[in-house]
Design an enzyme around this catalytic site. Structure first.
Site, PDB file in Angstrom:
ATOM      1  N   ARG A 245       0.823  -1.233   0.000  1.00 49.45           N
ATOM      2  CA  ARG A 245       0.000   0.000   0.000  1.00 49.45           C
ATOM      3  C   ARG A 245       0.849   1.272   0.000  1.00 49.45           C
ATOM      4  NH1 ARG A 245      -2.871  -3.221   3.671  1.00 49.45           N
ATOM      5  NH2 ARG A 245      -4.646  -4.196   2.624  1.00 49.45           N
TER       6      ARG A 245
ATOM      7  N   LYS B 212       2.349  11.494 -11.269  1.00 48.34           N
ATOM      8  CA  LYS B 212       1.462  10.624 -12.056  1.00 48.34           C
ATOM      9  C   LYS B 212       2.210   9.333 -12.349  1.00 48.34           C
ATOM     10  CE  LYS B 212      -1.600  13.811 -14.498  1.00 48.34           C
ATOM     11  NZ  LYS B 212      -1.976  14.392 -15.814  1.00 48.34           N
TER      12      LYS B 212
ATOM     13  N   GLU C  96       8.421  18.535 -25.902  1.00 46.75           N
ATOM     14  CA  GLU C  96       7.779  18.818 -24.608  1.00 46.75           C
ATOM     15  C   GLU C  96       8.344  20.133 -24.049  1.00 46.75           C
ATOM     16  OE1 GLU C  96       4.739  17.683 -22.610  1.00 46.75           O
ATOM     17  OE2 GLU C  96       5.537  15.992 -23.732  1.00 46.75           O
TER      18      GLU C  96
ATOM     19  N   LYS D 197       6.646  23.198 -13.997  1.00 49.31           N
ATOM     20  CA  LYS D 197       5.750  22.066 -13.728  1.00 49.31           C
ATOM     21  C   LYS D 197       5.487  21.938 -12.228  1.00 49.31           C
ATOM     22  CE  LYS D 197       4.317  17.454 -14.582  1.00 49.31           C
ATOM     23  NZ  LYS D 197       4.348  16.228 -15.332  1.00 49.31           N
TER      24      LYS D 197
ATOM     25  N   GLU E 215      -5.131  17.429 -10.819  1.00 49.39           N
ATOM     26  CA  GLU E 215      -5.675  17.874 -12.093  1.00 49.39           C
ATOM     27  C   GLU E 215      -7.174  18.182 -12.024  1.00 49.39           C
ATOM     28  OE1 GLU E 215      -3.721  16.163 -15.511  1.00 49.39           O
ATOM     29  OE2 GLU E 215      -5.516  16.474 -16.708  1.00 49.39           O
TER      30      GLU E 215
ATOM     31  N   ARG F 202      -3.708  22.006 -13.843  1.00 47.00           N
ATOM     32  CA  ARG F 202      -2.747  21.001 -14.315  1.00 47.00           C
ATOM     33  C   ARG F 202      -3.047  20.567 -15.749  1.00 47.00           C
ATOM     34  NH1 ARG F 202       0.209  16.136 -10.940  1.00 47.00           N
ATOM     35  NH2 ARG F 202       1.361  15.339 -12.712  1.00 47.00           N
TER      36      ARG F 202
ATOM     37  N   ASN G  59      -1.232  19.921 -20.717  1.00 46.11           N
ATOM     38  CA  ASN G  59      -1.600  19.190 -21.943  1.00 46.11           C
ATOM     39  C   ASN G  59      -1.563  20.078 -23.172  1.00 46.11           C
ATOM     40  OD1 ASN G  59      -2.281  16.407 -21.520  1.00 46.11           O
ATOM     41  ND2 ASN G  59      -3.797  17.175 -20.080  1.00 46.11           N
TER      42      ASN G  59
ATOM     43  N   HIS H  94      -1.234  18.703 -26.691  1.00 39.32           N
ATOM     44  CA  HIS H  94      -1.335  17.246 -26.586  1.00 39.32           C
ATOM     45  C   HIS H  94      -2.606  16.662 -27.187  1.00 39.32           C
ATOM     46  CE1 HIS H  94       2.135  17.714 -24.045  1.00 39.32           C
ATOM     47  NE2 HIS H  94       2.178  16.426 -23.773  1.00 39.32           N
TER      48      HIS H  94
ATOM     49  N   HIS I 188      -1.976  13.358 -29.053  1.00 37.73           N
ATOM     50  CA  HIS I 188      -2.489  12.044 -28.638  1.00 37.73           C
ATOM     51  C   HIS I 188      -3.290  11.399 -29.766  1.00 37.73           C
ATOM     52  CE1 HIS I 188      -2.109  13.157 -24.105  1.00 37.73           C
ATOM     53  NE2 HIS I 188      -1.031  12.547 -24.553  1.00 37.73           N
TER      54      HIS I 188
ATOM     55  N   HIS J  39       6.628  11.016 -29.391  1.00 41.30           N
ATOM     56  CA  HIS J  39       5.677  11.832 -28.626  1.00 41.30           C
ATOM     57  C   HIS J  39       5.952  13.339 -28.769  1.00 41.30           C
ATOM     58  CE1 HIS J  39       2.933  13.087 -25.505  1.00 41.30           C
ATOM     59  NE2 HIS J  39       3.921  13.674 -24.860  1.00 41.30           N
TER      60      HIS J  39
HETATM   61  N1  GLY Z   1       2.159  15.104 -18.100  1.00 43.37           N
HETATM   62  C1  GLY Z   1       1.167  15.968 -17.604  1.00 43.37           C
HETATM   63  C2  GLY Z   1       1.053  15.959 -16.133  1.00 43.37           C
HETATM   64  O1  GLY Z   1       1.899  15.431 -15.442  1.00 43.37           O
HETATM   65  O2  GLY Z   1       0.103  16.475 -15.617  1.00 43.37           O
END
Ligand code: GLY
Length: 334
Positions: free
Chosen positions: A110, A132, A174, A202, A212, A216, A220, A223, A227, A239
């Site tokens: 956990r 993430k 990026e 960031k 998000e 956040r 994107n 993107h 995508h 990418h």
């Molecule tokens: N790659 C976008 C984020 O981490 O929110």
């Protein structure tokens, strides 16, 4: 060495950026950790020393390795070796390794601490920062995951010199994005400072909106089309290359909608050209298909949804009229 922080209260963590940052590993391993597992890929080829007894787990290259099966393999080998909740996982590699090892760390017992040694430009300015983690399902990319913040991130710019040129270029796509998210003239900075500036941008966004709920989503930028191009699957685009096309498309779309002037569109084209990235759709790209795929974007809860530049900078805009999207797609035809 540049030291930054992702400010998240008691989960605040340091990010070291610079040549040789990997050598800081032993000093950022949590003091309670008696042992470590190092997760990497054979192709990464970066040795690290966590400063304690450790086991190395090598995962496969390629998107297929970003799976629940890999997470199960990792957790089972950690259990056999006796990794405890007070020990640490160290992920050494690009975004695939940090996403998979980070997710395994989030669910093993956990939740066990994880430190990232990020070895690609794309990883350093995006995947390694912000917590993430996740893996793919046969039904789609990144559909299973968790927010699990690392306890430290090391962005070693020395190892970027060993990246294949196309992998580095992918990271630059990026990086180009951050020019329009408050980064300004990033191309004027030396590499370490450029990476650090992106990490800081960031980190600020993540600190303001970790899960998000709003801001956040601005990360994107570029993107939505990227995508769609990647999901369509038959275009030879990495990418960051797809993001570069997506940035120019987003600028054209914002211009079509009267949100920005043509000088600002040119600025997008100039930044993308500075990094020698593509600014046009692949030959024969199918607008109907791309519009369907863009309609399935995770942000799209109210029709076609894009992050678009405007008088107050980029923001999420929805619903966007399909005819405007078609004309912006035509504006980025080769
Ligand atoms: N790659 C976008 C984020 O981490 O929110």
């Amino acid at each position: 060495m540049i030291e930054l922080a992702v400010p998240l209260g008691e989960r605040t963590y340091p990010v070291f950026v610079g040549a040789g940052a990997r050598h800081e590993l032993a000093s950022v391993v949590p003091p309670a950790a008696a042992r470590a597992v190092v997760v990497t890929q054979a192709s990464v080829g970066v040795d690290v020393d966590p400063g304690c007894e450790h086991l190395t787990c090598v995962i496969d290259d390629g998107e297929q390795a970003k799976s629940l099966a890999t997470v199960e393999d990792l957790c089972r080998s950690w259990a056999r070796w006796g990794l405890t909740r007070s020990d640490v996982v160290v992920a050494v590699g690009g975004g695939l390794v940090t996403d998979v090892a980070g997710f395994a760390a989030a669910v093993y017992h956990r939740g066990v601490s994880v430190v990232y040694v990020s070895t690609t430009l794309l990883g350093q300015i995006d995947a390694a920062i912000g917590g993430k983690t996740g893996v793919n399902l046969p039904e789609g990319k990144n559909l299973v995951g968790a927010f699990w913040q690392p306890s430290a991130v090391l962005c070693d710019t020395e190892v970027l010199a060993t990246l294949p040129p196309r992998e580095l270029r992918s990271g630059l796509g990026e990086l180009a994005k951050y020019h329009f998210l408050g980064g300004g003239d990033l191309d004027a900075l030396p590499l370490d400072e450029r990476v650090a500036a992106c990490v800081q941008l960031k980190a600020d966004v993540v600190a303001a909106d970790e899960r998000e709920g709003g801001r956040r989503a601005l990360l994107n930028y570029g993107h939505t089309l990227a995508h769609a191009l990647e999901t369509a699957g038959r275009y030879d685009l990495r990418h960051g290359e797809a993001v570069a096309v997506g940035l120019v498309f987003a600028a054209e779309l914002a211009h079509t909608l009267g949100r920005i002037d043509s000088d600002r569109v040119e600025e997008h084209r100039r930044v993308v050209a500075t990094y020698d990235l593509p600014a046009t759709l692949p030959p024969g790209a199918d607008a109907d298909e791309l519009i369907v795929l863009m309609g399935r974007d995770k942000k799209a809860t109210d029709g076609l949804t894009f992050v678009l530049d405007g008088p107050h900078g980029p923001e999420v805009v929805a619903p966007v009229d399909e005819s405007a999207v078609r004309s912006a797609l035509e504006a980025v035809r080769p």
